[in-house]
Design an enzyme around this catalytic site. Structure first.
Site, PDB file in Angstrom:
ATOM      1  N   LYS A  40      17.078  27.349 -33.123  1.00 12.69           N
ATOM      2  CA  LYS A  40      16.311  26.588 -32.218  1.00 12.69           C
ATOM      3  C   LYS A  40      15.409  27.125 -31.438  1.00 12.69           C
ATOM      4  CE  LYS A  40      19.941  26.078 -28.965  1.00 12.69           C
ATOM      5  NZ  LYS A  40      20.950  25.123 -27.989  1.00 12.69           N
ATOM      6  N   ARG A 138      28.518  16.580 -23.092  1.00 13.17           N
ATOM      7  CA  ARG A 138      27.103  16.397 -23.707  1.00 13.17           C
ATOM      8  C   ARG A 138      27.191  15.729 -24.740  1.00 13.17           C
ATOM      9  NH1 ARG A 138      24.023  22.090 -23.812  1.00 13.17           N
ATOM     10  NH2 ARG A 138      25.177  22.055 -25.748  1.00 13.17           N
ATOM     11  N   ASP A 319      -2.429  32.371 -14.798  1.00 11.78           N
ATOM     12  CA  ASP A 319      -2.862  33.144 -15.842  1.00 11.78           C
ATOM     13  C   ASP A 319      -2.805  34.696 -15.666  1.00 11.78           C
ATOM     14  OD1 ASP A 319      -4.569  30.844 -16.858  1.00 11.78           O
ATOM     15  OD2 ASP A 319      -5.564  31.279 -15.037  1.00 11.78           O
TER      16      ASP A 319
END
Length: 380
Positions: A40, A138, A319
């Protein structure tokens, strides 16, 4: 450490041989159990397009993902093996999942009803695993909802509208072997399986073990184990003691975009949170929080440059970030390693996690932006 060669500006090098070796070691730690490689979240930031085939090569008979979309992407890339997904809000595309022969998870009666309806619409019998909440609080059915889910699943299976292929749950504290949650959840899962059998349902595949339990709790290996973070070379907790050899599969590196000599008193980055106490050389690393580098490591992390650890100084920017190279030799284009396996003294993702106040899962999974992934150790 990866050998120097012309690099992209910022690059995550993933060692697929290390990944396969990790999976093989985890499988050996759970003999008799089938192996699921959890891929995942883009294979925890490692790139599912390369990692999923490597998992199959290493003997993973199952791939595990969170969402239907992730499961369908595996099919679109040509994977034909067994895949389980487990997270869907109401309205998920169960019809597409069933059509693609993906096994789905039902955590409530309402979700099972959606799955059964989708199967009827496409004229196929969905393969479903039931999830019980044993204490993580959960996903999964709990209490009376679990009994209602069992009754609904049995009725649907008796009517030929669904095939129940497994039952599973997830541990809350497997990285802490002595935590009382582990024994409590193991007992709760055993009771849930017995309740399933009493309801007239064959449990099919029983699975409870995540990475921490694979490493330390053989009593919950059962029929299948789910290898997540450990397959990428990290223990769920760096302090966890185990005998399974794991090697981090990812090296994150970049090239210095600029090198400059500055006098004492020079301050660096936004807010001037770091000031040079003496003349030094600064190096500009073209990677920042747009690539997933956490701002919380500002003035805390170290990187490896020419075999020497150098500190990250000043705040991490969108950045770029800055390192203090001291008085050593340096030039534009030099390779600098943010983290890797640690073989040559470079920091690991665990080191970065400690500096950020988080876990290795987050460090590797959040990578993105303009980072280029490259792979080595692929099978011919």
């Amino acid at each position: 450490m990866v050998n120097d060669h012309p690099l992209p500006q910022a690059e995550a090098v993933v060692d697929l041989a290390a990944y396969r070796a990790n999976l093989e070691a985890l499988a050996a730690a759970a003999p008799g159990a089938a192996l699921m490689a959890v891929v995942k979240a883009d294979a925890y930031g490692h790139g599912v397009e390369a990692v999923a085939p490597a998992a199959r090569q290493a003997g993973a008979t199952w791939l595990g993902v969170a969402t239907i979309e992730e499961a369908l992407a595996l099919r679109h890339r040509g994977d034909t093996g067994r895949v389980l997904c487990w997270l869907s809000a109401p309205g998920g595309d169960f019809a597409a999942a069933v059509s693609a022969r993906i096994e789905v998870t039902a955590s409530s009666v309402a979700q099972l009803d959606e799955i059964v309806t989708a199967g009827t619409a496409v004229g196929l019998r969905p393969r479903v695993q039931l999830k019980v909440d044993t204490g993580l609080s959960r996903n999964g059915a709990h209490g009376e909802e679990w009994f209602r889910l069992l009754e609904t699943a049995r009725s649907a299976q008796d009517a030929g509208r669904v095939q129940v292929t497994g039952v599973w749950s997830h541990l809350a504290a497997s990285e802490e072997p002595e935590h009382p949650a582990n024994a409590a959840q193991e007992r709760a899962f055993t009771e849930a399986v017995a309740q399933m059998e009493s309801a007239g349902l064959e449990p099919g595949l029983r699975h409870l073990a995540n990475s921490g339990a694979i490493l330390t709790r053989p009593s919950v290996h059962l029929d299948l184990v789910r290898a997540g973070i450990a397959s990428y070379g990290y223990s769920p907790d760096p302090a966890l003691r185990h005998d399974v050899p794991l090697r981090p599969a990812m090296t994150l590196r970049a090239r210095l975009a600029q090198v400059k000599r500055v006098p004492a008193g020079t301050s660096v980055s936004y807010g001037w949170t770091w000031t040079a106490e003496q003349e030094t050389t600064l190096g500009l690393v073209p990677i920042g929080y747009a690539e997933g580098i956490m701002r919380s490591v500002s003035n805390r992390a170290t990187l490896l440059h020419r075999g020497v650890r150098v500190p990250l100084v000043g705040k991490v920017c969108m950045d770029q970030l800055v390192v203090d190279l001291g008085d050593g030799p340096a030039r534009r284009g030099d390779s600098i390693v943010l983290w890797g396996p640690g073989d040559d003294g470079e920091p690991t993702a665990d080191d970065w996690a400690r500096n950020a106040g988080t876990i290795s899962y987050e460090v590797v999974t959040r990578l993105g932006g303009r980072i280029v992934r490259t792979y080595r150790g692929a099978h011919a």
